[in-house]
Motif scaffolding. Structure first.
Motif, short mmCIF file in Angstrom:
data_model
loop_
_atom_site.label_atom_id
_atom_site.label_comp_id
_atom_site.label_asym_id
_atom_site.label_seq_id
_atom_site.Cartn_x
_atom_site.Cartn_y
_atom_site.Cartn_z
N GLN A 50 -36.97 -18.37 33.47
CA GLN A 50 -38.36 -18.62 33.05
C GLN A 50 -39.05 -17.33 32.60
O GLN A 50 -39.98 -17.38 31.79
N VAL A 51 -38.64 -16.20 33.15
CA VAL A 51 -39.19 -14.93 32.69
C VAL A 51 -38.73 -14.66 31.25
O VAL A 51 -39.54 -14.32 30.37
N ILE A 52 -37.46 -14.85 31.00
CA ILE A 52 -36.94 -14.66 29.64
C ILE A 52 -37.64 -15.63 28.67
O ILE A 52 -38.02 -15.26 27.56
N ALA A 53 -37.86 -16.86 29.12
CA ALA A 53 -38.55 -17.85 28.27
C ALA A 53 -39.97 -17.38 27.94
O ALA A 53 -40.44 -17.51 26.81
N GLY A 54 -40.65 -16.81 28.94
CA GLY A 54 -42.00 -16.30 28.70
C GLY A 54 -42.00 -15.19 27.67
O GLY A 54 -42.82 -15.18 26.74
N LEU B 255 -28.01 -12.53 33.25
CA LEU B 255 -28.49 -13.59 32.35
C LEU B 255 -28.79 -13.05 30.95
O LEU B 255 -28.57 -13.72 29.95
N THR B 256 -29.34 -11.83 30.90
CA THR B 256 -29.77 -11.33 29.58
C THR B 256 -28.58 -10.87 28.72
O THR B 256 -28.58 -11.10 27.50
N THR C 190 -35.95 -8.58 24.88
CA THR C 190 -34.99 -8.61 23.78
C THR C 190 -34.28 -9.96 23.71
O THR C 190 -34.16 -10.56 22.64
N ALA C 191 -33.85 -10.46 24.87
CA ALA C 191 -33.14 -11.75 24.90
C ALA C 191 -34.08 -12.88 24.50
O ALA C 191 -33.70 -13.78 23.73
N GLY C 192 -35.29 -12.85 25.01
CA GLY C 192 -36.25 -13.92 24.70
C GLY C 192 -36.56 -13.97 23.21
O GLY C 192 -36.58 -15.04 22.59
N ILE C 193 -36.82 -12.79 22.64
CA ILE C 193 -37.12 -12.74 21.20
C ILE C 193 -35.91 -13.19 20.39
O ILE C 193 -36.04 -13.95 19.42
#
Lengths: 323, 323
Positions: free
Chosen positions: B150-154, B244-245, B186-189
């Motif tokens: 959820q942090v990566i999603a944010g 995860l990243t 970086t992963a989220g973007i």
């Protein structure tokens, strides 16, 4: 005559060329101020101040044949850069008359926006005579810094954005504090809000000792400043409100406020810490009033009108007010 | 698992709570870089960094009963503030474990966002054991700084905005440079762009000597930094990419880049002068790469990921690079 229709036309011409600047806020800044403070970050506008709006509005409003001959402006700073970039992006020449003792960085930036900068000596040369000779000789059109209907209309587009952004933020009633020199931004915003958000009332803010607008509003006629220099808020040390701007200010604005240079510097340091924006002294006076004046309502919107400050002045603000 | 659907859900939860930050640019910055440079100004996000996105996403995704017991985070800086404000605005407790030698301003700000700050001694106390005891005792939920779906999603909501703003700016192809620590941003973007703007390719940027992500991307497995400290880019000195990243980075990112501390300081000074934003060193590495690396395409988009910098460091950047 600037009215809401002229502002709307300017907004249509600016769309896609000027930036819609954000309305910022910060919980820790609100806590310091003891009220909700929103900041319209015009320092993030192209060329670093709202002046690009008026410059673009004026240059884009000219008929193409007139525009092609070029434009001229007198300015030691933000208006110079705004007109220079607007002219460059229209592909037409700009001649900017600047005092030889203007900050080097402002001269360099104006040149970098493609303008021909002509330096004059404030003490020995007559700027108006020089400018008149140049405009006549080359067929240039003078773009005045504030007392021009299309310039006021361009600055008014900032007010259209404030009306919309305040509504999105759920703000229905507030005082809007403006950094006020000749009154172009203040008049433009006041006209836009009169039409779009009449519960937002404008009050101009000036440096202490250079409160020509506050005194003019109080007396009902145009009053002048005693001196031309003597505050670090160089961007807004205009001698007097304009013939076009003052009637608008008189009809629409509340009483003027003043802040000291030290309060402007402290507001710069707090904007650095809590909003992460760079303000010049003259662009920080409205925020300073929001932070340090008591007689204001629960919700205040400030223009942060410009961020063209030399590094030494900014370092001084941070050194003097580190937290 | 973070995917575009999880990012879209996060975006829906963040709407009206996090700020849509502007994509800035400046003609004079482009001239210096020799290419078009756009800057996604996350320093203007609430709490001064993109971390508020991930904090809000994680806190808002908890079921209400779990959330009501409160959240915990380990952080000396930006993640602390992001989680603290997200918890405060949800009306739930936040406990933040911070090293006793963290910058005073970051400790003070985290407290000002309503969090209970517990200081520990890095040399003699075991942070993980302290945290585990506290979460067990009080029923708190740990919000990890990057290795959490959820942090990566944010953080990915920043990528959704980049995709939309790039399109508005007419940018169809570009390299997107990210300031990279553990890889959450970086992963989220990268995930958001894979879905919304596949012609925008992400490349992470790190401080020289702390290029765990660049080396991991080159070798295909998680590599660690030799040291934990030794760069002024404190916000992004993470020991290694996350479990995860890293698989996301490996699948979607181009090669990593590095910049020196001096290049980060110079980028801060140029962002001050031309964009009028405040960047911290770790938030300026992507812009530094855009300015000082040659092997980049004509159009680059940089994240400016944070602006929580102490005044002394900022003054040093301006003093060293005054123009």
């Amino acid at each position: 005559m600037t009215d809401i229709a002229l502002i709307q036309s300017a907004a249509a011409r600016l769309a896609g060329h000027a930036r819609v600047t954000p309305l910022l806020n910060a919980p820790l800044l609100d806590a310091l101020a003891g009220r909700r403070v929103f900041v319209k970050a015009e320092c993030l506008q192209l060329t670093g101040s709202f002046k690009f709006r008026g410059g673009w509005s004026a240059v884009s409003a000219l008929d193409p044949a007139t525009r092609a001959r070029g434009v001229m402006a007198y300015s030691s700073g933000n208006h110079a850069q705004g007109v220079a970039l607007a002219a460059q992006r229209h592909g037409v020449p700009a001649v900017i008359l600047m005092p030889a003792d203007a900050p080097q960085v402002k001269i360099a930036n104006t040149r970098a926006y493609g303008a021909e900068v002509i330096l004059y000596d404030r003490a020995t040369e007559d700027r108006d005579a020089l400018g008149a000779a140049l405009t006549a000789e080359r067929g240039l059109t003078l773009v005045k810094p504030f007392d021009d209907a299309q310039v006021i209309a361009g600055q008014g587009t900032c007010g259209l954005e404030i009306a919309e952004q305040a509504q999105t933020a759920g703000v229905t009633e507030a005082t809007v504090l403006t950094c006020c020199g000749g009154g172009g931004l203040t008049a433009g915003i006041a006209l836009a809000l009169e039409s779009r958000a009449p519960a937002l009332t404008v009050r101009p803010v000036e440096p202490a000792g250079f409160d020509d607008t506050a005194r003019s509003l109080a007396s009902g006629r145009i009053e002048r400043n005693a001196a031309a220099t003597g505050s670090i808020c160089d961007a807004i040390l205009t001698p007097a409100p304009g013939a076009l701007t003052f009637p608008i200010l008189r009809r629409l604005c509340g009483a003027g406020l003043t802040v000291t240079d030290d309060q402007a510097l402290r507001a710069m340091a707090l904007a650095f810490a809590h909003l992460r924006i760079v303000l010049e002294p003259g662009g920080a006076v409205a925020l300073a009033a929001a932070l340090f004046h008591d007689d204001l309502p629960d919700t205040v919107i400030c223009t942060a009108s410009g961020g063209n400050v030399d590094p030494a002045t900014f370092r001084m603000a941070l050194e003097r007010y580190p937290a």
